[in-house]
Write an enzyme that holds these catalytic residues in place. Structure first.
Site, PDB file in Angstrom:
ATOM      1  N   LYS A  25       0.753  -1.337   0.053  1.00  0.00           N
ATOM      2  CA  LYS A  25       0.009  -0.013  -0.024  1.00  0.00           C
ATOM      3  C   LYS A  25       0.893   1.259   0.149  1.00  0.00           C
ATOM      4  O   LYS A  25       1.642   1.460   0.993  1.00  0.00           O
ATOM      5  CB  LYS A  25      -0.728  -0.064   1.246  1.00  0.00           C
ATOM      6  CG  LYS A  25      -1.934   1.133   1.302  1.00  0.00           C
ATOM      7  CD  LYS A  25      -2.744   1.246   2.523  1.00  0.00           C
ATOM      8  CE  LYS A  25      -3.573   2.370   2.366  1.00  0.00           C
ATOM      9  NZ  LYS A  25      -4.396   2.532   3.647  1.00  0.00           N
TER      10      LYS A  25
ATOM     11  N   ARG B 245     -10.634   9.820   1.678  1.00  0.00           N
ATOM     12  CA  ARG B 245     -10.582  10.450   2.920  1.00  0.00           C
ATOM     13  C   ARG B 245     -11.845  11.584   3.317  1.00  0.00           C
ATOM     14  O   ARG B 245     -12.316  12.044   4.319  1.00  0.00           O
ATOM     15  CB  ARG B 245      -9.334  11.306   3.106  1.00  0.00           C
ATOM     16  CG  ARG B 245      -8.262  10.131   3.379  1.00  0.00           C
ATOM     17  CD  ARG B 245      -6.641  10.809   3.220  1.00  0.00           C
ATOM     18  NE  ARG B 245      -5.793   9.769   3.132  1.00  0.00           N
ATOM     19  CZ  ARG B 245      -4.437   9.760   3.165  1.00  0.00           C
ATOM     20  NH1 ARG B 245      -3.935  11.186   3.024  1.00  0.00           N
ATOM     21  NH2 ARG B 245      -3.562   8.922   3.002  1.00  0.00           N
TER      22      ARG B 245
ATOM     23  N   LYS C 266       1.253   9.849   5.885  1.00  0.00           N
ATOM     24  CA  LYS C 266       1.517   8.588   6.277  1.00  0.00           C
ATOM     25  C   LYS C 266       2.774   7.843   5.779  1.00  0.00           C
ATOM     26  O   LYS C 266       2.824   6.645   5.607  1.00  0.00           O
ATOM     27  CB  LYS C 266       0.150   8.048   5.834  1.00  0.00           C
ATOM     28  CG  LYS C 266      -1.255   8.524   6.247  1.00  0.00           C
ATOM     29  CD  LYS C 266      -2.483   7.532   6.034  1.00  0.00           C
ATOM     30  CE  LYS C 266      -3.518   8.085   6.829  1.00  0.00           C
ATOM     31  NZ  LYS C 266      -4.681   7.168   6.558  1.00  0.00           N
TER      32      LYS C 266
ATOM     33  N   GLU D  54       7.560  -7.420   1.474  1.00  0.00           N
ATOM     34  CA  GLU D  54       6.333  -7.110   2.090  1.00  0.00           C
ATOM     35  C   GLU D  54       5.448  -8.187   2.090  1.00  0.00           C
ATOM     36  O   GLU D  54       4.821  -8.908   2.694  1.00  0.00           O
ATOM     37  CB  GLU D  54       5.493  -5.952   1.940  1.00  0.00           C
ATOM     38  CG  GLU D  54       6.178  -4.742   1.996  1.00  0.00           C
ATOM     39  CD  GLU D  54       6.010  -4.407   3.821  1.00  0.00           C
ATOM     40  OE1 GLU D  54       5.373  -5.312   4.489  1.00  0.00           O
ATOM     41  OE2 GLU D  54       6.400  -3.534   4.114  1.00  0.00           O
TER      42      GLU D  54
ATOM     43  N   LYS E 269      -2.348  -1.432  -3.824  1.00  0.00           N
ATOM     44  CA  LYS E 269      -2.814  -0.412  -3.742  1.00  0.00           C
ATOM     45  C   LYS E 269      -2.083   0.790  -3.817  1.00  0.00           C
ATOM     46  O   LYS E 269      -1.142   0.749  -2.986  1.00  0.00           O
ATOM     47  CB  LYS E 269      -3.662  -0.464  -2.345  1.00  0.00           C
ATOM     48  CG  LYS E 269      -4.462   0.805  -2.179  1.00  0.00           C
ATOM     49  CD  LYS E 269      -5.172   0.706  -0.985  1.00  0.00           C
ATOM     50  CE  LYS E 269      -5.974   1.978  -0.505  1.00  0.00           C
ATOM     51  NZ  LYS E 269      -6.824   1.909   0.768  1.00  0.00           N
TER      52      LYS E 269
ATOM     53  N   SER F 150     -10.075   5.557  -4.680  1.00  0.00           N
ATOM     54  CA  SER F 150     -11.118   6.453  -4.990  1.00  0.00           C
ATOM     55  C   SER F 150     -10.620   7.379  -6.128  1.00  0.00           C
ATOM     56  O   SER F 150     -11.547   7.756  -6.772  1.00  0.00           O
ATOM     57  CB  SER F 150     -11.352   7.076  -3.551  1.00  0.00           C
ATOM     58  OG  SER F 150     -10.283   7.560  -2.881  1.00  0.00           O
TER      59      SER F 150
ATOM     60  N   TYR G  35     -14.885   0.869  -6.977  1.00  0.00           N
ATOM     61  CA  TYR G  35     -16.273   1.723  -6.956  1.00  0.00           C
ATOM     62  C   TYR G  35     -17.044   1.562  -8.130  1.00  0.00           C
ATOM     63  O   TYR G  35     -18.043   1.976  -8.186  1.00  0.00           O
ATOM     64  CB  TYR G  35     -15.786   3.140  -6.443  1.00  0.00           C
ATOM     65  CG  TYR G  35     -15.153   3.396  -5.423  1.00  0.00           C
ATOM     66  CD1 TYR G  35     -15.650   3.124  -3.982  1.00  0.00           C
ATOM     67  CD2 TYR G  35     -13.588   3.453  -5.298  1.00  0.00           C
ATOM     68  CE1 TYR G  35     -15.043   3.066  -2.730  1.00  0.00           C
ATOM     69  CE2 TYR G  35     -12.786   3.414  -4.021  1.00  0.00           C
ATOM     70  CZ  TYR G  35     -13.625   3.305  -2.810  1.00  0.00           C
ATOM     71  OH  TYR G  35     -12.868   3.233  -1.748  1.00  0.00           O
TER      72      TYR G  35
HETATM   73  C1  PBG Z   1      -7.658   3.397   5.591  1.00  0.00           C
HETATM   74  C2  PBG Z   1      -7.769   3.217   4.133  1.00  0.00           C
HETATM   75  C3  PBG Z   1      -7.538   4.252   3.161  1.00  0.00           C
HETATM   76  C4  PBG Z   1      -8.209   3.478   2.140  1.00  0.00           C
HETATM   77  C5  PBG Z   1      -8.640   2.301   2.395  1.00  0.00           C
HETATM   78  N1  PBG Z   1      -8.212   2.183   3.823  1.00  0.00           N
HETATM   79  C6  PBG Z   1      -7.138   5.711   3.067  1.00  0.00           C
HETATM   80  C7  PBG Z   1      -5.817   5.727   3.710  1.00  0.00           C
HETATM   81  O1  PBG Z   1      -4.684   4.874   3.901  1.00  0.00           O
HETATM   82  O2  PBG Z   1      -5.694   7.051   3.793  1.00  0.00           O
HETATM   83  C8  PBG Z   1      -8.191   4.148   0.692  1.00  0.00           C
HETATM   84  C9  PBG Z   1      -9.101   3.846  -0.323  1.00  0.00           C
HETATM   85  C10 PBG Z   1      -9.450   4.582  -1.397  1.00  0.00           C
HETATM   86  O3  PBG Z   1      -9.089   5.819  -1.703  1.00  0.00           O
HETATM   87  O4  PBG Z   1     -10.458   4.397  -2.171  1.00  0.00           O
HETATM   88  N2  PBG Z   1      -6.487   3.023   6.183  1.00  0.00           N
END
Ligand code: PBG
Length: 307
Positions: A178, A188, A200, A216, A231, A257, A296
């Protein structure tokens, strides 16, 4: 006859946003066509999607600010609305595969995935909280937990906690690779979960790194993951292929998203044919090596397939 890749609704997981209350359907402004739904309307949505052939859902709660605290207490409070809703979903639709997210951010007053002290994320202390969260979610009858927090060692920690408490059949879809990404912003907004300070980068991966994704993946495999996820998806198709070629576990990809929002925005401006581009994007993610795609677009794709 010679087409190499086939995409079907069976490949898809549909992420859903849950809010407390009744009869609530609030569109996420940066994600046209995607809504935050209250329990009653979410049950209806799942029923509709099942009819369209979507069988897997990932439920994310949007939590009101006054319920958030430093230690994400509400994430494991069995009286809190999202855990009650998960139970209700599994009771009404036992055939639906339900995935949940394990990370502190929606419930944390700091908006971070881990526990914050003096501006730093405490990895091992966070694991204890994630363990309680995962058990509370497993208690509702859900099928897959998705640790999206990126703390080190959490897959093994959660596997052990689940097994010790009798949840041997709950699978783990690990957010293996990720990346720290600008593509998460609309999500968010949907959850009001942006970090209150900093970023992050100390726990999510550097977009420059490929070999680290392999490391990982090896760790998550040893620790007992059932799926490995990459991701975001589109800017990381090479990473999806890398894991597919080097790992035996099923590979999932999260078409996040921001990837959805870009297509919708261009479609609304008349710059792209959104539906056509959606098909091409999802197919490309599958061609890159994803066995499972969180997207989505799931309902739109399924509606096309059914018409
Ligand atoms: C939270 C999380 C996130 C997403 C899924 N779980 C956001 C982030 O890590 O800030 C993102 C999903 C998306 O953008 O569709 N840990």
């Amino acid at each position: 006859m010679v087409e190499e890749t086939t995409l079907t609704t069976n490949d898809l997981i549909f992420p859903l946003f849950l809010v407390d209350g009744r009869n609530q359907k609030i569109e996420v402004s940066s994600m046209p066509g995607i809504f935050r739904l209250s329990t009653d309307l979410m049950l209806k949505e799942i029923e509709e999607c099942l009819k369209l052939g979507i069988r897997a859902f990932d439920v994310f709660p949007a939590v009101e600010e006054h319920h958030k605290d430093k230690t994400a207490t509400k994430s494991y409070d069995p009286g809190f609305f999202y855990l009650k809703t998960l139970k209700e979903i599994k009771k009404r639709f036992p055939e639906a595969c339900i995935m949940t997210d394990v990370a502190m951010d929606p419930y944390s007053s700091d908006g971070h995935d881990g526990l914050v002290k003096d501006g730093k994320i405490l990895n091992d202390e966070t694991l204890q909280i994630l363990g309680r969260m995962a058990l509370a979610q497993a208690e509702t009858g859900i099928d897959i937990i998705g640790p999206s927090d990126m703390m080190d060692g959490r897959v093994g920690f959660l596997r052990n906690a689940l097994d010790k408490n009798g949840f041997t059949e709950v699978s783990i879809m690990s957010y293996t690779a990720k990346y720290t990404s600008g593509f998460y912003n609309p999500f968010r907004e949907a959850l009001d979960s942006a970090p209150k300070f900093g970023d992050k980068k100390t726990y999510q991966m550097n977009p420059a790194n490929r070999r680290e994704a392999l490391l990982e993946a090896q760790l998550d495999t040893q620790e007992g993951a059932d799926f490995l996820m990459v991701k975001p998806a589109l800017a990381y198709l090479d990473v999806i292929r890398l894991l597919k070629d080097n790992c035996s576990l099923p590979i999932a990809a999260y078409n996040v998203s921001g990837e959805y929002s870009m297509v919708k925005a261009a479609d609304q401006k008349g710059w792209l044919d959104g539906n056509r581009v959606m098909q091409e994007i999802l197919l490309s993610i599958k061609r890159a090596g994803a066995d499972v795609i969180l997207t989505y677009f799931a309902k739109e794709f399924a509606s096309n397939a059914n018409s």
